[in-house]
Write a protein that holds these residues in place. Structure first.
Motif, PDB file in Angstrom:
ATOM      1  N   SER A  65       9.691  31.142  -1.741  1.00  0.00           N
ATOM      2  CA  SER A  65      10.163  29.920  -2.398  1.00  0.00           C
ATOM      3  C   SER A  65       9.289  28.737  -2.030  1.00  0.00           C
ATOM      4  N   LYS A 107       9.228  24.480  -2.621  1.00  0.00           N
ATOM      5  CA  LYS A 107      10.001  23.310  -3.021  1.00  0.00           C
ATOM      6  C   LYS A 107       9.045  22.136  -3.206  1.00  0.00           C
ATOM      7  N   ASN A 125      13.728  17.735  -7.222  1.00  0.00           N
ATOM      8  CA  ASN A 125      13.135  18.877  -6.527  1.00  0.00           C
ATOM      9  C   ASN A 125      12.890  20.009  -7.520  1.00  0.00           C
ATOM     10  N   TRP A 138      11.855  23.827  -7.948  1.00  0.00           N
ATOM     11  CA  TRP A 138      11.835  25.059  -7.172  1.00  0.00           C
ATOM     12  C   TRP A 138      11.057  26.144  -7.919  1.00  0.00           C
ATOM     13  N   GLN A 146      10.276  30.193  -7.343  1.00  0.00           N
ATOM     14  CA  GLN A 146      10.645  31.343  -6.522  1.00  0.00           C
ATOM     15  C   GLN A 146      10.188  32.641  -7.182  1.00  0.00           C
TER      16      GLN A 146
END
Length: 863
Positions: free
Chosen positions: A302, A304, A372, A374, A376
């Motif tokens: 992940s 961020k 934010n 993300w 992943q």
């Protein structure tokens, strides 16, 4: 010299720059009147004369003696231009797509405190930043593309933007906030390929559906550019676009969730035009989920990334399978903002193989309440892959403009009262300076208008300069690489035994350049079929004076072929250089190109034996090029349209416009820019820009597969795994099933063993590394063996069928006259009643000193 002299020189330079057809990169050293070199690139002072840059106001030139932090731009950041009023930079150039980079390095100068600097920036009406404070941006986690990093913090900032320019220039406006000031250290403008961003992009959570983003009308800001699993890639390592690729580890939630791996073999791009998307070093490292230090192997990798809310974002993921050489070994899912962007993702299948550089773009919208982003990557439990691993090589995030705006106003928790007080102090401190600047600006404007008339006259003089003159080689007493431009090329005529034609003779031979006689068109101009006075048919190449690229290739052909004579090279008969014309006359190749007899036309198809014989002839020509002189010659553009067939279907190599002399004994390669034709390019040469004879061998291997399969080497209309002929044919060759994709017109009229051997030769030619490929001499030997196998098979079939009186399989017979021969005029009566003479085969020899008649290679079809 004085100001007037400098001004005149500057205007001359400006006129020369404006004359360029395309806009080159603009590298501007702000706050300086001198140029500096940084990593081999020249940055021109924004107040230097003749820099093709216009400033609306001089501003204040600031400088510092010391730059902190480990930055490659240290020397560039020692100066800056400070402005207390609106400042406009206008860079004059061509329309197109560009990267704009603004460099900021805050330093103290007199009474100007960078912490108190607030300003906005616009480019061609697109708002880039608003109420921008550089120290606050550097200290904020949302800062992007930091150019340098000190021991503990960033000390400089680069803001990067991408947009299309529809006018003839880029106007950049710096607008200080009321009562404040702004500054800039450097401006960088880089031309970019138009296809760097495609308008149709997969929407996250859209079940694979694409969305049209109308990117040609929108601005783009680069927010993040990360080299995943590898080290920092500095701008000088990304020679295409000079981009910075940061480490990704600082943005990962759990670094231990992914282990770093490195590539130990060679990387190539999945598609030839993918070179702009990322440099090769990005694909040589990656992160995978396989990490023995992580107990839970199914934990997602992940990242961020803090972004601006209420904007659209384009996420670009870079992939290259570095471990598995077959498909369905690594399948995973991609999540963006907790939504599935892709599932059952198999890099090998999508990229078309192992070590293939590939990327995917996704589009998502950031809501106003979130900042934010993300990214992943995790296992896909539903996939039937051998493993549940994931891999990522690179990551980029781009912000898209809304209504002409990319700016996001940050709050630095400063009250308006403090800001007003600070502004008042600043105005008092710099009031006297502004008055001086206004007076100085008025004087500069007055001098400019007084000097305008002489500069106009200079421009008129430039317009009357002589135009293009033909290019010819110097005579044998001069440097062989020299050329005469705009001079009397009498040395050319005196030193060559090729016939010198008059322009009247050329016009008579081509019926005054009748368009119906055009048999080829290229960057140099057109090739006409002509008939000379003695009834000899000829191919007449007429250069186009407006084609600089074509003229360069023209000159290379003459230089190379003045040394060569060979049966399997197209010969030159003579030349014409009257009335600013540059014309070369070659022997006429009655049966055209090899490609035209394999596919794409209604011409009779070649038999399998004929195809082998043609390949042998071409291989003999290439073998002679590689070995016929001390250093040899590398053709660099081997393809089926550059293999021509005479009236007896004898193959001859053509078109030496891109050829290069081979390396000297102490070198293994020739370092040169990549040139050639897509589909035939040697991937090792494409990747390293190191040309060898084995580059021709690779291209010839593609030709061999083209002869077998009778299809284009690149066909984007086919399914993805069939677009590239070399890759598609290699797949079947490795499975020993080449007969599955053979030209159906051959109709089993071939020896299976000869096809097998033929395929094996092609496979060896296409080895990934040049050192693993055979020489052209070895290829020639094997092809001759294949011909023996085919002839023995034909003899056996003929003997078996003689009992029944059946017709042999291999038709037409090699000695028959084809329909093309008749159409080509070989048995057409001559104008004076005689029959056209057939050009005799030429001996294999090297001409020394240019005393013999020199042959020439002609491309009958443009690149």
């Amino acid at each position: 010299m004085g100001f007037f002299g400098l001004f005149v020189i500057g205007m001359i330079c400006v006129l020369v720059r404006i004359g360029d057809a395309q806009m080159n990169a603009f590298l501007v050293n702000c706050g300086s009147n001198s140029s500096i070199n940084v990593n081999g690139r020249k940055w021109i002072g924004d107040s230097s004369p003749g820099n093709n840059i216009t400033m609306s106001a001089p501003g204040i030139e600031a400088s510092t003696a010391m730059v902190s932090g480990d930055t490659v731009y240290a020397s560039l950041y020692k100066t800056a231009r400070i402005f207390t009023d609106r400042l406009n930079y206008t860079l004059q150039g061509a329309q197109g797509s560009y990267f704009l980079r603004l460099h900021f390095y805050p330093f103290a100068f007199e009474n100007f405190n960078a912490n108190q600097s607030y300003f906005s920036v616009e480019a061609n009406g697109l708002k880039l930043v608003s109420e921008f404070n550089v120290p606050g941006e550097i200290g904020d986690k949302n800062s992007n593309l930091q150019a340098s990093k000190g021991n503990s913090s960033f000390t400089s900032l680069v803001k990067e933007y991408f947009f299309n320019v529809e006018s003839n220039g880029i106007a950049i406006d710096f607008i200080p906030s009321k009562g404040s000031f702004g500054f800039v250290n450097a401006i960088e403008v880089i031309p970019v390929a138009d296809k760097l961003f495609l308008d149709s992009v997969k929407k996250v959570g859209g079940n694979g559906a694409n969305s049209s983003l109308n990117l040609s009308k929108r601005g783009i800001e680069t927010m993040y550019r990360l080299n995943v699993g590898g080290s920092t890639i500095n701008p000088d390592q990304d020679s295409e676009l000079w981009r910075l690729w940061e480490l990704d580890s600082g943005y990962m939630i759990n670094v231990d969730a992914g282990s770093e791996i490195r590539n130990k073999s060679y990387i190539v791009y999945a598609l030839p035009n993918d070179t702009y998307f990322a440099p090769i070093p990005v694909y040589e490292s990656a992160r995978t989920m396989s990490n023995n230090d992580v107990l839970e192997k199914r934990f997602n990798m992940s990242w961020k990334l803090e972004v601006d809310p209420d904007f659209d974002y384009l996420v670009r993921l870079h992939f290259c399978e570095l471990v598995y050489n077959i498909s369905n070994q690594r399948n995973f899912r991609i999540y963006i903002n907790n939504k599935t962007a892709a599932d059952n993702f198999d890099i090998f299948t999508r990229a078309g193989g192992m070590n293939k550089a590939y990327h995917e773009d996704y589009f998502d919208v950031m809501p106003s309440q979130s900042n934010n982003l993300w990214i992943q990557l995790g296992p896909d439990a539903s996939a039937a892959a051998a493993g549940t691993d994931a891999l990522l090589n690179g990551l980029e995030v781009f912000k898209l403009s809304r209504d002409g705006n990319l700016a996001f106003v940050q709050s630095y928790q400063k009250s308006e009262e403090k800001k007003s007080s600070r502004s008042l102090i600043l105005w008092v401190a710099i009031g006297a300076g502004i008055a001086s600047i206004v007076i100085l600006a008025a004087i500069v404007v007055l001098i400019f208008w007084l000097c305008r008339k002489p500069s106009t006259q200079q421009g008129d003089t430039k317009k009357t300069s002589p135009g293009w003159r033909p290019i010819f080689l110097l005579d044998s007493t001069t440097n062989a690489k020299g050329s005469l431009r705009g001079q009397n090329p009498s040395g050319f005529a005196a030193s060559r035994s090729g016939r010198r034609f008059t322009l009247a003779e050329i016009r008579a031979a081509t019926n005054n350049f009748d368009e119906s006689l055009v048999i080829g068109v290229g960057g140099f101009g057109k090739v006409f079929k002509g008939e000379l006075e003695d009834c000899t048919l000829a191919a007449i190449k007429r250069a186009n004076p407006q084609s600089q690229q074509g003229l360069t290739e023209f000159e290379t052909e003459i230089e190379m072929l003045s040394k060569l004579r060979h049966r399997h090279l197209v010969a030159m008969i003579g030349f014409c250089e009257e009335q600013n014309e540059m014309i070369l006359v070659y022997e006429f190749m009655a049966n055209g190109t090899l490609r035209s007899h394999v596919f794409g036309t209604d011409l009779p198809s070649l038999t399998w034996k004929q195809r082998i014989e043609v390949c042998i002839g071409a291989a003999r020509g290439l073998h002679y090029l590689h070995t016929g002189s001390e250093r040899g010659i590398i053709h660099r553009d081997v393809k089926t349209t550059n293999i021509l067939l005479d009236e007896n279907f004898v193959a001859k190599m053509a078109d030496f416009g891109l050829s290069k002399t081979g390396p000297s004994l102490e070198h293994t390669h020739v370092s040169t820019a990549v040139k050639g034709s897509f589909g035939y390019l040697d991937p090792e040469y494409f990747r390293r820009q190191q040309l060898t004879e084995k580059s021709d061998v690779y291209s010839f291997g593609v030709v061999l597969f083209e002869v077998i399969c009778a299809r284009a080497v690149i066909n984007p209309t086919l399914p993805k795994d069939q677009i590239n002929l070399a890759e598609w044919a290699m797949k079947w060759q490795r499975q020993k099933s080449l007969e599955t994709i053979i030209d159906p017109r051959l109709n089993e009229k071939y020896s299976p063993e000869s096809l097998t051997r033929f395929g094996e030769i092609a496979e060896k030619c296409l080895a990934e590394e040049g050192k693993s490929r055979p020489t052209m001499g070895e290829v020639l030997w094997h092809l001759e063996y294949v011909l023996q196998i085919q002839e023995a098979w034909l003899s056996t079939i003929a003997a078996e069928m003689s009992f029944t009186g059946s017709q042999p399989l291999e038709l037409p017979d090699d000695n028959d006259t084809t329909e093309l021969d008749k159409e080509g005029g070989l048995d057409k009566p001559c104008k004076n009643g005689e029959s056209a003479a057939v050009t005799a085969d030429q001996p294999d020899q090297l001409v020394v000193g240019g005393s013999e008649e020199f042959p020439q290679i002609s491309s009958l079809q443009g690149r």
